[in-house]
Write an enzyme that holds these catalytic residues in place. Sequence first.
Site, PDB file in Angstrom:
ATOM      1  N   ASP A 100     -10.739   2.119  -3.429  1.00 34.97           N
ATOM      2  CA  ASP A 100     -11.249   1.410  -2.178  1.00 34.97           C
ATOM      3  C   ASP A 100     -12.694   1.448  -2.384  1.00 34.97           C
ATOM      4  OD1 ASP A 100      -8.905   1.383  -0.652  1.00 34.97           O
ATOM      5  OD2 ASP A 100      -9.354   2.987   0.236  1.00 34.97           O
ATOM      6  N   ASP A 151       0.954  -1.115   0.051  1.00 37.65           N
ATOM      7  CA  ASP A 151       0.185  -0.056   0.008  1.00 37.65           C
ATOM      8  C   ASP A 151       0.865   1.244  -0.232  1.00 37.65           C
ATOM      9  OD1 ASP A 151      -2.337   1.625   0.143  1.00 37.65           O
ATOM     10  OD2 ASP A 151      -3.181   0.405   1.784  1.00 37.65           O
TER      11      ASP A 151
HETATM   12  C1  DGJ Z   1      -5.886   1.970   1.890  1.00 37.97           C
HETATM   13  C2  DGJ Z   1      -6.438   0.852   1.048  1.00 37.97           C
HETATM   14  O1  DGJ Z   1      -6.714   1.161  -0.292  1.00 37.97           O
HETATM   15  C3  DGJ Z   1      -7.141  -0.091   2.079  1.00 37.97           C
HETATM   16  O2  DGJ Z   1      -7.704  -1.292   1.023  1.00 37.97           O
HETATM   17  C4  DGJ Z   1      -6.676  -0.776   3.115  1.00 37.97           C
HETATM   18  O3  DGJ Z   1      -5.579  -1.470   2.942  1.00 37.97           O
HETATM   19  C5  DGJ Z   1      -6.151   0.690   3.992  1.00 37.97           C
HETATM   20  N1  DGJ Z   1      -5.225   1.540   3.242  1.00 37.97           N
HETATM   21  C6  DGJ Z   1      -5.470   0.472   5.227  1.00 37.97           C
HETATM   22  O4  DGJ Z   1      -4.810   1.106   5.992  1.00 37.97           O
END
Ligand code: DGJ
Length: 778
Positions: free
Chosen positions: A542, A474
């Site tokens: 997301d 991430d």
């Molecule tokens: C952002 C990501 O896009 C989410 O799927 C998740 O992993 C969060 N970060 C966790 O902090």
Amino acid sequence: MITAGKTSFRLDTEHTTYLIRKTKYGHLEHVYYGNLLDKEDDVEALAQKRSIMVGSSVLYSKDDDVYSLDSMCLEWSDNGRGDYRHSPTEFKMPDNSFVTDFVYENHEVVEGSVPMENLPTAYGGDKTLKITLKDKAYPIFIDLYYTVFEKTNVISRRAVVRNEGNAPITMKRIMSISMDMPDECFQMYTLDGGWIKEANLHKRPASYGITMNSSTTGASSNRHNPAFLLAEADANEDYGSVYAFNMIYSGNHYSIVEKNERDYVRVCMGINPHLFEWVLSPGEKFETPECVMSYSSQGFNGTSHHMHDLINEHIIRGDYKKKERPILLNNWEAHFFAFNEGKLLRLAKDAKKLGIELFVLDDGWFGERNNDKAGLGDYKVNPKKLPEGMKAFADKIRNLGLDFGLWFEPEMVNENSDLYSSHPEYAIKLQNRSSVFGRNQLVLDLCQKEVRDYIVKQVSSILDEAEISYVKWDMNRHIAEAFSKALQNQGEFYHRYILGLYEVLKRIFEPRPHILLESCSSGGNRFDLGMLCFSPQIWTSDDTDPIERIKIQTGLSYFYPQSTLGAHVSEAPHQQTLRETPLATRFHAACFGCLGYELDLKYLTPEQRKDIAEQIAFYKQYRKIFQYGSFYRIKSYKPNKVIWETVSEDKETALTGFFQILATAAESSDKLKVIGLKKGRYTIRTRPQKLYVERFGGLIKHVAPVELNPDGVIMRVANRHYSLKDCVETYTCSSEALAAGIPLCEQFIGTGYHDKVRMLGDFGSNMYITEKENIQQK
Ligand code: DGJ
């Protein structure tokens, strides 16, 4: 195929030709890019004619009144020699001027692709043409590389600058490509957005002056994806001239389309010159990122197929190339940071029962990471959450029959962390200013070797210790305050950061090809070909609300194949949009990608559990086609419908998702077109799906034998345990009839309900399976 003549160069793919010629002064002229030409076709006929002096032009030679660089279609161009368009370079030369004049020096054709030292490239090309240009006054060289990917109908381009003089030059702009074409009333299509609304497709005319698509956030960004299309005004999904461009780069990118007064359109693409400055000392060279281009006269679906094939064949590498991707369950939306081993194991057990193959533990497993204010940088297991450590936990997951995957955010640090306490100098910040924050975190300075070594060591040791088979990498904030103590020249910062990132990814994942890497950056904030060279799939957004996902996945589908899109089914009402959508629609949208689930399974009703188990079994049966089939956006004449189709490699099976956004009153009949199939007879049928009792609301009292309170206990219990069957249609017909379109059963319009009424309403959907008669499976 590449044919290099005395004054011309011809690059052929299976369906396209690209033609360049050398002018009498040595400049490179762009002659043609389009459908494959006859081998007898010659450059003279196709080149732009120069037969009259253009008023108010600056002439390259005083004896030649028709040779003005400003009025030509060029393949590369300079500053200060009469071309007033945006130049692909801006170099401060040893004489302190910005004037350059790069002309043909020599060329060579070599087999295959030519890899770069520090940047990822597409691999497995057929042939590469290298044309070397030299500045007329100084021994500064630019090597233009063209690699032909014949079968996928893609040509890649990049430039390498070499300083063979004895004085440094300062580069303020160096593009990977520049190319001029006569205008066709071009429209520019870009993918723009932000967090949870990535990659929405936008169209604008490429009119006089400059139209730009760029990012400045330090990543390819969720604001503007690097990929774009130039299409003739009337082009649509299936017809018309379309050019597609993309760039194998994850940092600040920059593309311009400039239409000049002669109606020539220049395309430049490369590293964003914003805050860029690079000093090239004697003996040094600079590699620009590789850009890929494709042309099709078969509309947007045409260039999409080329780009998809390029990515599946020549970008994705390692063990997961062309491999079916596992169906995963990610615990993020179920728990956020509030979990312990018991909660995780319960979720994993439930997941296994439904048919899930991979369990992914997301953020919050390490350090003091109990919210997003602390812990980033400290990748040591939090013993309160996983008392026996990561290896023991991973073994427990594997003993359930699931693979195990883990989340990291290695490029970041919280001030509240052990890493920051011991190494504050690892973070990007300026001593004379207060820091700016994104999600309470600072970015680690990947320009520093110590930082890169730290990340490689930390991440690698956990991967090996716990035998991880999947990593979600991430990156949750944009870069600001670009400054590194490792650099003399801060104009190098953004590019050096990306070089550092690629080095780290290479060092961690090349020796561990069994690990499936899914890149993520707050969802799709770094969805680009550079990251795809390391991570076969990317967390698309997301936002898992299917209605938003339809926009996002449609946008990305213009350039990126389904095998690259992480797509999950999550709760409704949706956590970011509060939209209530049917479970079937959430699944159908996620099917056209790498399927996963991201919700707390313990709250599912028995009926939903059965539903999800059936969904997973269905996806497994057709997974290869969902992930690797040829994808078509099917034109819909109704604005509230979106239709996606994917066709198997043998062209004998098609899967079609039919989505209705907002229902209109008394919907008229719908037609389903299935294209791209081999000639023959087919059976088309609806995937049976459950119709939950609650979907009927107050209507239920009209159909039930006794009057029931729609919100009463009986109805709630009924909704948990029973569902109705949605309309299933089956027809047998020819590929021609399918291509013309099969009228479907009418939709529910408030006048009655029975099994030949399609119950779509707002956000409803159906999946149709079309199979050649001899292979029909059920
Ligand atoms: C952002 C990501 O896009 C989410 O799927 C998740 O992993 C969060 N970060 C966790 O902090």
